[in-house]
Design a protein around this motif. Structure first.
Motif, mmCIF file in Angstrom:
data_model
loop_
_atom_site.group_PDB
_atom_site.id
_atom_site.type_symbol
_atom_site.label_atom_id
_atom_site.label_comp_id
_atom_site.label_asym_id
_atom_site.label_seq_id
_atom_site.Cartn_x
_atom_site.Cartn_y
_atom_site.Cartn_z
ATOM 1 N N GLY A 439 67.971 1.336 -1.459
ATOM 2 C CA GLY A 439 67.723 0.509 -1.211
ATOM 3 C C GLY A 439 67.314 -0.329 -0.388
ATOM 4 O O GLY A 439 67.689 -1.660 0.142
ATOM 5 N N SER A 440 67.329 -0.293 1.204
ATOM 6 C CA SER A 440 66.713 -0.314 2.420
ATOM 7 C C SER A 440 65.576 -0.979 2.295
ATOM 8 O O SER A 440 64.499 -0.846 1.559
ATOM 9 C CB SER A 440 66.908 0.676 3.357
ATOM 10 N N TYR A 441 65.440 -2.439 3.048
ATOM 11 C CA TYR A 441 64.303 -2.679 3.434
ATOM 12 C C TYR A 441 63.646 -1.796 4.335
ATOM 13 O O TYR A 441 63.955 -2.162 5.128
ATOM 14 C CB TYR A 441 64.336 -3.860 4.071
ATOM 15 N N HIS A 442 62.295 -1.564 3.651
ATOM 16 C CA HIS A 442 61.907 -0.400 4.117
ATOM 17 C C HIS A 442 60.760 -1.493 4.787
ATOM 18 O O HIS A 442 59.191 -1.472 3.636
ATOM 19 C CB HIS A 442 61.489 0.172 3.393
ATOM 20 N N ILE A 443 59.959 -0.719 5.985
ATOM 21 C CA ILE A 443 58.055 -1.291 7.051
ATOM 22 C C ILE A 443 57.868 -0.208 7.292
ATOM 23 O O ILE A 443 57.871 0.819 7.333
ATOM 24 C CB ILE A 443 58.742 -2.347 7.046
ATOM 25 N N ASN A 444 56.004 -0.036 6.510
ATOM 26 C CA ASN A 444 55.267 1.232 7.599
ATOM 27 C C ASN A 444 54.589 0.540 8.371
ATOM 28 O O ASN A 444 54.435 -0.342 8.719
ATOM 29 C CB ASN A 444 54.409 1.911 6.303
ATOM 30 N N ILE A 445 55.009 1.503 9.349
ATOM 31 C CA ILE A 445 53.984 1.462 10.950
ATOM 32 C C ILE A 445 53.080 2.499 11.489
ATOM 33 O O ILE A 445 53.783 3.642 11.244
ATOM 34 C CB ILE A 445 54.818 0.461 11.678
#
Length: 706
Positions: A439-445
């Protein structure tokens, strides 16, 4: 004559120099102990100021504020009609001692200084304190005026003495004294002391709890008596996590067990025990009785107070229980998670940022944070108001109640996958899937633009452009190309940690979590100032082998299905070009040794204190079924060359949770140089000579068989 006594010990989550909070927690523990009928309350080591004050012990302020807190304690109505045993530093004749201050009804009964100081590994007590070196000797201690005004005493006994109440005799030990070969409880027990107390600040190490428990139970099994152990719990400001486990034992049996890992700031154990059980137990130990006839008696401080009542003959006593130990996987799940919670709430940050690569190490950190969320939700559901108050401050929402650990994880953990042209679709998918499951807030960079910009600067200045080794470049070029990627990830991690919540319209910043395990640190298999550089690292003292076991545990117990594919994949940094979309680089190939071998090297180097030659001699025997002496020599030489070349990296290690006794942490635990002659010419020559002897011996044996 009274028979049964009710006594209390506790675990407190004290914080170095948090005198307000420490006072509040001490008073709360005494209040609980009294409510449960206890007449004696024992607390952890140096609980008034906090154990981890380090060089703050040199400051007169620390001594002053400790006495101010002591005065508040004695003035409080909560501390009346119960013997209170608290820990604090005391200056006596210009010498600083680590002491227990034992008081009753606004009168100090005894100040007992520590006799044996902890001075190995993580402990430096000899730096700040002096051991009391006068056994069975008591001196007069003149109290500060602020204490005299409360107690109406000018001076009190100071030294190695015991308390003689109306019904029993009580003797103190302080932490390390239980572990020494000639522990004070031996002579005290022979001299008739029936209740032993031990105030500790004992930290968590994987697989250590049983040693502590067995020591306590063996103490009372051999000599008879009641033993109370108190312990610090939580993170009091450093790399250590103190793991509670307060306990009460009688005649070799545990009768009360405290939690090893808990988010409760105050835990109190109370037991009711029969003094006649001690006396009848000791009556049959003839060797003890013979020794008692020759013992040099302790000075007894007479106390006009009883721990028992006259009409207690039929009061039921606490019964023996079976100690419940955690598995190593459970310890990893609980210990670092509690440590992270303490660090988060006390640093007043908004959560964590984790560079999530899809490998075992970063996935382990993600699972530890998820475990933290599980524990927080459980504590709130159980009515822990302190935990709920801390949650409100962290998420900046006074009405929020965490119920679902996945939802709470989305509020306190931001995960980011930092892709480059060398990253595979496989690790991208694994990172994304794990983030969804916890459930983490996930981002792709994507970091390619930043990497190319840096190489553009280099090219503009030098006119040269390095190449990967697979494209014809040298080893130096190949390593430089990998390191730039790693260091760019560190810069981006801190940028997003500072501003990610801002972009979401939320206050505060995030703590960056490190993901380097203890074996990689030992070998120096990481880039200095790359994304292994972080604010804190929950797995920096845990081996790769233990982390794999932990991942398997999380897969089964947290129902995180993606972990099965993560644990089965070979470890890789993904810093070199892919081959047809697949990773060809692996960590163990790059290191020139396996993670299993690294654990062995670390234990021999640190725990067994083996240099190159001794390590070779031990491994020749340990690995004789799989490796010839010359191969063992080659492995040992390679390890020590890599260890010494990379030792400088230990000076920049992210502060890590201490869970392994072979941790290479330069800053606290492993005091070795960081500039070596990496050729080890003398040592390696000794190894070569021994190899020749072993090979000659083997040849002679073969010839004799023919």
């Amino acid at each position: 004559m009274g028979r049964t006594v009710t006594v209390a010990t506790c675990s407190l989550n004290q914080w170095a120099l948090d005198f307000d909070g420490n006072l509040e927690r001490i008073l709360k523990s005494i209040e609980i102990a009294k409510y449960k009928g206890a007449r004696y309350r024992l607390g952890p080591e140096l609980e008034i100021c906090g154990y981890g004050c380090s060089d703050h012990y040199y400051e007169s302020d620390t001594l002053l504020h400790s006495f101010q807190v002591l005065a508040k304690l004695m003035e409080s109505p909560i501390t009346q009609d119960i013997i209170c045993d608290v820990g604090m530093p005391v200056m006596h004749r210009n010498i600083r001692y680590n002491c227990r201050v034992i008081f009753l009804n606004k009168k100090i009964l005894l100040i007992r200084p520590k006799i044996s100081l902890a001075n190995t590994g993580n402990y430096r007590e000899m730096r700040w304190f002096t051991p009391w070196s006068k056994p069975r000797h008591v001196e007069e201690y003149f109290l500060p005026r602020m204490i005299q005004e409360v107690t109406m005493q000018e001076s009190v006994p100071f030294g190695d003495a015991v308390l003689a109440t109306l019904d029993t005799c009580i003797g103190s030990e302080i932490c390390e004294e239980l572990w020494t070969p000639a522990s004070p409880h031996i002579e005290m027990g022979i001299d008739g002391v029936e209740i032993f107390t031990n105030s500790s600040a004992s930290h968590h190490v994987l697989r250590k709890a049983h040693t502590r428990v067995e020591l306590v139970n063996f103490t009372t099994a051999k000599n008879g008596g009641i033993y109370l152990m108190a312990n610090q719990k939580g993170c009091d400001g450093d790399r250590l996590y103190y793991d509670g486990c307060a306990m009460i034992s009688i005649n070799g049996d545990t009768v009360a067990q405290g939690l090893q890992f808990s988010l409760d700031d105050v835990e109190v154990l109370v037991a009711t025990l029969d003094l006649e059980d001690i006396r009848s137990y000791r009556a049959e130990i003839s060797s003890r009785n013979l020794a008692a006839s020759r013992v040099i008696p302790y000075h007894r401080v007479k106390v006009n107070f009883a721990l028992s009542c006259f009409d207690d003959a039929c009061t039921p006593a606490s019964q023996p229980i079976q100690w419940r130990y955690h598995s190593p996987e459970e310890e990893i799940s609980l210990g670092p998670a509690c440590w992270l919670w303490d660090y988060l709430r006390r640093s007043k940050q908004g959560g964590f940022l984790l560079p999530l690569s899809g490998g075992v190490d970063s996935s382990s950190v993600a699972c530890i944070v998820y475990s933290m969320c599980l524990q927080v939700c459980s504590a709130v559901q159980s009515g822990n108001q302190r935990v709920l108050d801390d949650v409100h401050k962290i998420v900046n929402d006074e009405v929020y109640i965490p119920k679902d650990p996945r939802e709470f994880c989305g509020r306190v953990l931001t995960t980011c996958y930092m892709a480059s042209e060398n990253s595979s679709q496989d690790t991208l998918y694994k990172a994304k899937s794990l983030a969804e499951e916890i459930g983490s807030y996930h981002i792709n960079i994507n970091i390619d633009g930043a990497v190319k910009a840096i190489w553009g600067i280099f090219n503009a200045v030098t006119g040269r452009m390095p190449q990967y080794q697979v494209h014809g470049g040298s080893t130096r070029e190949n390593l430089a190309l990998q390191n730039v990627q790693a260091r760019v990830r560190m810069v981006l991690a801190y940028l997003f940690a500072q501003l990610c919540l801002w972009t979401r319209g939320m206050p505060g910043g995030l703590l960056v979590l490190g993901t380097s395990n203890v074996d990689e640190s030992l070998r120096g298999y990481f880039t200095k100032y790359d994304c292994s550089s972080a604010d804190i690292n929950p797995i920096g003292g845990i081996s790769k082998t233990d982390l794999k076991g932990f991942i398997q545990y999380c897969s089964e117990n947290f129902h995180l299905t993606i972990l099965r594919s993560i644990i089965s994949a070979p470890a890789t940094a993904e810093l070199e070009p892919l081959k047809k979309g697949h990773v060809t680089q692996t960590d163990e190939s790059d290191m020139g040794m396996t993670y299993a071998e690294l654990s062995v090297y670390g234990k021999l180097r640190k725990i067994a204190k083996a240099g190159p030659y001794t390590m070779f001699c031990k491994l020749v025997s340990m690995w004789k079924e799989t490796c010839a002496p010359r191969e063992v020599a080659s492995k040992v030489k390679h390890f020590f060359q890599m260890y010494s070349v990379n030792r400088h990296k230990m000076t920049t290690l992210t502060p890590s949770y201490h869970a392994a006794n072979y941790s290479p942490d330069d800053n606290r635990f492993d005091l070795r140089p960081f500039l070596y002659n990496a050729s080890w010419s003398w040592q390696f020559r000794c190894i070569d000579e021994q190899v020749s002897k072993l090979e000659s011996k083997e040849e002679n044996l073969e010839e004799s068989k023919e």
